[in-house]
Write an enzyme that holds these catalytic residues in place. Structure first.
Site, PDB file in Angstrom:
ATOM      1  N   CYS A  25       0.828  -1.217   0.000  1.00 44.98           N
ATOM      2  CA  CYS A  25       0.000   0.000   0.000  1.00 44.98           C
ATOM      3  C   CYS A  25       0.861   1.265   0.000  1.00 44.98           C
ATOM      4  O   CYS A  25       0.354   2.353  -0.232  1.00 44.98           O
ATOM      5  CB  CYS A  25      -0.944   0.011   1.198  1.00 44.98           C
ATOM      6  SG  CYS A  25      -0.100   0.044   2.788  1.00 44.98           S
ATOM      7  N   ASP A  35       2.355   2.632   2.576  1.00 47.14           N
ATOM      8  CA  ASP A  35       2.282   3.405   3.816  1.00 47.14           C
ATOM      9  C   ASP A  35       3.530   3.194   4.682  1.00 47.14           C
ATOM     10  O   ASP A  35       4.093   2.097   4.709  1.00 47.14           O
ATOM     11  CB  ASP A  35       1.027   3.017   4.607  1.00 47.14           C
ATOM     12  CG  ASP A  35      -0.241   3.462   3.899  1.00 47.14           C
ATOM     13  OD1 ASP A  35      -0.121   4.076   2.833  1.00 47.14           O
ATOM     14  OD2 ASP A  35      -1.336   3.193   4.415  1.00 47.14           O
ATOM     15  N   CYS A  66      -2.723   5.709   5.330  1.00 47.37           N
ATOM     16  CA  CYS A  66      -4.179   5.798   5.320  1.00 47.37           C
ATOM     17  C   CYS A  66      -4.716   6.202   6.702  1.00 47.37           C
ATOM     18  O   CYS A  66      -3.982   6.247   7.679  1.00 47.37           O
ATOM     19  CB  CYS A  66      -4.754   4.442   4.923  1.00 47.37           C
ATOM     20  SG  CYS A  66      -4.600   3.222   6.220  1.00 47.37           S
ATOM     21  N   CYS A  68      -2.957  -2.452   8.657  1.00 53.11           N
ATOM     22  CA  CYS A  68      -2.539  -1.140   9.161  1.00 53.11           C
ATOM     23  C   CYS A  68      -2.142  -1.252  10.635  1.00 53.11           C
ATOM     24  O   CYS A  68      -1.214  -0.585  11.093  1.00 53.11           O
ATOM     25  CB  CYS A  68      -3.655  -0.121   8.989  1.00 53.11           C
ATOM     26  SG  CYS A  68      -4.465  -0.189   7.383  1.00 53.11           S
TER      27      CYS A  68
END
Ligand code: FES
Length: 153
Positions: free
Chosen positions: A38, A40, A64, A108
Site C-alpha cells: 500500500c 504506507d 491511510c 494497518c
C-alpha cells in the site's frame, strides 16, 4: 465498483484528532516500517528513562486513516509502560481498543505493532542490551503478514 469502508467512531476520532503526532529529539529509540503493497510508512519515536519506562512516545505516519488511527492508539497504549509491557502490545489489542477495523485494514494495525517493535529494537541496540522476545525488525511488513495471521481468524 469501489468498496465502502466503514470505520468505528474510535477510529474516526483517532484519525481526525490523532494523539502524539510529532518527533522526539534525540529519541531513545526510533523505528520505521512500511508496507510495500500500500506504500504506507510509519515511524515511532520513544523516550525511555533509566528505569526502562516509556516517558514519551510520538509518531509520524504517511498513510491511510487506519494507519494514523492505529499509530495514535498504539502510542497511547505504550506511554507510561515499561519496555517489556510495550513489547507485548499486539495489533489485535490495538484493533480492539479502536473498536475493530475492517478486514482490509487489519494490516494497518500490524504496521503499528511492528513500528513499536522496531523502535524498541533500536533502543536495545543503542543501549547494548537484549530484550527477551524482541526480534529484529523488518522494513516491509508485507513480507511478514502471513506470519502474523492468527489461525482461525
Ligand atoms: Fe496500508 Fe493502511 S492501507 S497501512
Amino acid at each position: 465498483m469501489s468498496q465502502v469502508i466503514e470505520y468505528s467512531e474510535k477510529v474516526m476520532d483517532h484519525f481526525t484528532n490523532p494523539r502524539n503526532v510529532g518527533e522526539i529529539e534525540n529519541p531513545s529509540g526510533v523505528g520505521t516500517v512500511g508496507n510495500a503493497k500500500c506504500g504506507d510508512i510509519m515511524r515511532i519515536y520513544l523516550d525511555i528513562d533509566e528505569n526502562n519506562i516509556i516517558n514519551d512516545c510520538k509518531f509520524k505516519t504517511f498513510g491511510c486513516g487506519a494507519a494514523v488511527a492505529t499509530s495514535s492508539m498504539a502510542t497511547e497504549m505504550i506511554k507510561g509502560k515499561s519496555v517489556e509491557e510495550a513489547l507485548k502490545l499486539t495489533n489485535k489489542a490495538v484493533q480492539e481498543a479502536l473498536g475493530g477495523l475492517p478486514p482490509v485494514k487489519i494490516h494497518c494495525s500490524l504496521l503499528a505493532e511492528e513500528a513499536v517493535h522496531a523502535a524498541l529494537w533500536d533502543f536495545a541496540q543503542k543501549k547494548g542490551i537484549s530484550i527477551e522476545g524482541l526480534r529484529p525488525p523488518v522494513n516491509d511488513i508485507d513480507e511478514t503478514e502471513a506470519f502474523y495471521e492468527t489461525p482461525g481468524e
